[in-house]
Design a protein around this motif. Structure first.
Motif, mmCIF file in Angstrom:
data_model
loop_
_atom_site.group_PDB
_atom_site.id
_atom_site.type_symbol
_atom_site.label_atom_id
_atom_site.label_comp_id
_atom_site.label_asym_id
_atom_site.label_seq_id
_atom_site.Cartn_x
_atom_site.Cartn_y
_atom_site.Cartn_z
ATOM 1 N N LYS A 78 -8.800 -3.949 -12.946
ATOM 2 C CA LYS A 78 -9.734 -3.853 -11.824
ATOM 3 C C LYS A 78 -9.022 -3.598 -10.496
ATOM 4 C CE LYS A 78 -13.347 -6.727 -13.908
ATOM 5 N NZ LYS A 78 -14.235 -7.898 -13.715
ATOM 6 N N ASN A 79 -7.790 -3.126 -10.550
ATOM 7 C CA ASN A 79 -7.051 -2.880 -9.308
ATOM 8 C C ASN A 79 -7.619 -1.659 -8.595
ATOM 9 O OD1 ASN A 79 -4.683 -1.482 -7.756
ATOM 10 N ND2 ASN A 79 -4.142 -3.656 -7.936
ATOM 11 N N ASN A 139 2.248 1.704 -9.330
ATOM 12 C CA ASN A 139 1.401 2.412 -8.364
ATOM 13 C C ASN A 139 2.249 3.296 -7.448
ATOM 14 O OD1 ASN A 139 -1.438 2.517 -7.017
ATOM 15 N ND2 ASN A 139 -0.044 2.113 -5.321
ATOM 16 N N ARG A 160 -3.011 0.169 -14.951
ATOM 17 C CA ARG A 160 -4.365 -0.331 -15.226
ATOM 18 C C ARG A 160 -4.388 -1.281 -16.418
ATOM 19 N NH1 ARG A 160 -9.169 3.673 -15.747
ATOM 20 N NH2 ARG A 160 -10.331 1.724 -15.603
ATOM 21 N N LEU A 196 -2.242 -3.470 -16.919
ATOM 22 C CA LEU A 196 -1.844 -4.765 -16.361
ATOM 23 C C LEU A 196 -2.935 -5.336 -15.466
ATOM 24 C CD1 LEU A 196 1.867 -3.914 -15.389
ATOM 25 C CD2 LEU A 196 1.065 -5.178 -17.395
ATOM 26 N N GLU A 197 -3.562 -4.452 -14.671
ATOM 27 C CA GLU A 197 -4.619 -4.885 -13.750
ATOM 28 C C GLU A 197 -5.790 -3.901 -13.840
ATOM 29 O OE1 GLU A 197 -3.402 -5.910 -9.755
ATOM 30 O OE2 GLU A 197 -1.355 -6.352 -10.423
ATOM 31 N N PHE A 221 -1.992 -6.357 -4.999
ATOM 32 C CA PHE A 221 -1.583 -6.323 -6.407
ATOM 33 C C PHE A 221 -1.287 -7.745 -6.869
ATOM 34 C CE2 PHE A 221 -0.530 -2.259 -4.549
ATOM 35 C CZ PHE A 221 -0.965 -1.349 -5.497
ATOM 36 N N GLU A 222 -1.733 -8.042 -8.062
ATOM 37 C CA GLU A 222 -1.489 -9.373 -8.612
ATOM 38 C C GLU A 222 -0.058 -9.500 -9.113
ATOM 39 O OE1 GLU A 222 -4.353 -10.046 -11.649
ATOM 40 O OE2 GLU A 222 -6.093 -9.814 -10.327
ATOM 41 N N LEU A 223 0.491 -8.397 -9.612
ATOM 42 C CA LEU A 223 1.825 -8.419 -10.207
ATOM 43 C C LEU A 223 2.734 -7.409 -9.506
ATOM 44 C CD1 LEU A 223 0.712 -8.352 -13.959
ATOM 45 C CD2 LEU A 223 1.447 -10.366 -12.668
ATOM 46 N N THR A 228 2.868 -4.019 -11.274
ATOM 47 C CA THR A 228 1.755 -3.100 -11.019
ATOM 48 C C THR A 228 1.991 -2.294 -9.751
ATOM 49 O OG1 THR A 228 0.318 -4.806 -11.941
ATOM 50 C CG2 THR A 228 -0.751 -2.935 -10.915
ATOM 51 N N LYS A 229 2.494 -2.956 -8.723
ATOM 52 C CA LYS A 229 2.773 -2.245 -7.463
ATOM 53 C C LYS A 229 3.854 -1.180 -7.672
ATOM 54 C CE LYS A 229 3.719 -2.911 -2.562
ATOM 55 N NZ LYS A 229 4.486 -1.644 -2.510
#
Length: 315
Positions: free
Chosen positions: A197-198, A169, A192, A194-195, A160-162, A165-166
């Motif tokens: 393409k996660n 999730n 999604r 936020l990210e 995860f970039e942020l 986001t985690k």
């Protein structure tokens, strides 16, 4: 002689059911012969009833027994073409049978026996689960298309970039584990944003949509995940199962084969392939896939369908 033949025809049905219960070969054949025999018998009775001017109540019940022979055949032998007709025929049959049993003073012995037998055979159609249970009055595929597939999902090192986001999730996963799938989808969608393409969010979203019968959406999400990173065999395994559930067998086989190219050590790919090939009547290929899955450590006793395929079609 005719009475003996009639009794033998009736006995074929309970004997066939018992053979199926104990996974003994021949149960399906006996069931088919029993239903076919009673269909022919009551088709003749219906025709002769019109000629002999039998009461309308008896003629209607004879016609319903002809139709119910077909309906029960499709339900007990798992043919879906009888699903919609049975929705109409079954309640009419039950009502007509009850009217006949309650109001008819001079009951016909054979007619009474068969109506009672068929009435008993309708009971398992209403939600009872047992070994080789019939296709239900309202089939599961109408309201639960995904079911509980035997898919393997191992831990994947998604990143995860942020941190936000985690957290989203993890929150979505908790909701999904509580079977609050719609709420989980809303949380995943926030992640999604936020990210976009996660891969973790796409993977979990796909499964959540599948759980609420939105299989096409689940497939589309895995399409997106694979377009971002095509190197995770789990994506192909899950998409293959989804394709299988919507009867797109060729795409299912292609996905399982792609998964094998990425990781040929996973027994579930071969087990899933065996399942698809079995429903395509490719029994020899199905047996080969089962053998391969077992060589990779699959415990076939945990998979009822694979066990039945091996017992009936594999040497």
């Amino acid at each position: 002689m005719k009475n003996i033949l009639f009794i033998l025809t009736i006995l074929l049905i309970p004997i066939g059911i018992l053979l199926r219960l104990y996974d003994i070969v021949g149960g399906n054949i006996l069931l088919t012969l029993g239903f076919l025999g009673l269909l022919i018998f009551y088709l003749k009775k219906t025709i002769s009833g019109f000629q002999d001017k039998v009461s309308k109540k008896i003629i209607v019940l004879n016609i319903l027994l002809v139709l119910m022979s077909i309906c029960l055949f499709t339900k007990y032998l798992y043919h879906s073409f009888g699903d919609y007709p049975t929705l109409i025929i079954l309640p009419i049959f039950i009502i007509s049978t009850l009217v006949y049993l309650i109001t008819e003073r001079e009951k016909q012995t054979k007619l009474t026996i068969v109506t009672l037998l068929y009435l008993i055979l309708t009971i398992p159609l209403f939600g009872f689960e047992f070994n080789e249970s019939p296709r239900h009055y309202i089939p599961q595929s109408w309201y639960d298309r995904y079911g509980e597939p035997k898919s393997y999902i191992k831990s994947i090192p998604f990143e995860f970039e942020l941190p936000e986001t985690k957290k989203l999730n993890d929150k979505g996963n908790n909701l999904k584990n509580q079977q609050l799938y719609s709420d989980a989808i809303k949380v995943y969608e926030k992640g999604r944003k936020l990210e976009p393409k996660n891969l973790s969010l796409l993977f979990e979203l796909s499964e959540a949509h599948a759980k609420i019968n939105e299989l096409e959406t689940a497939i589309a999400l895995l399409d997106t995940a694979i377009s971002i990173n095509p190197n995770y065999p789990e994506f192909y395994n899950n998409r293959g199962l989804l394709y299988y559930k919507i009867s797109r067998d060729d795409e299912a086989i292609e996905d399982f084969e792609l998964g094998i190219k990425l990781d040929s050590t996973q027994s579930s790919f071969y087990a899933n392939l065996a399942m698809v090939y079995y429903y395509q009547d490719s029994f020899e290929i199905a047996c080969a896939k089962i053998k391969k899955a077992e060589s990779l450590g699959l415990e076939i006793t945990d998979f009822k369908l694979l066990r039945e395929i091996k017992e009936e079609h594999c040497e």
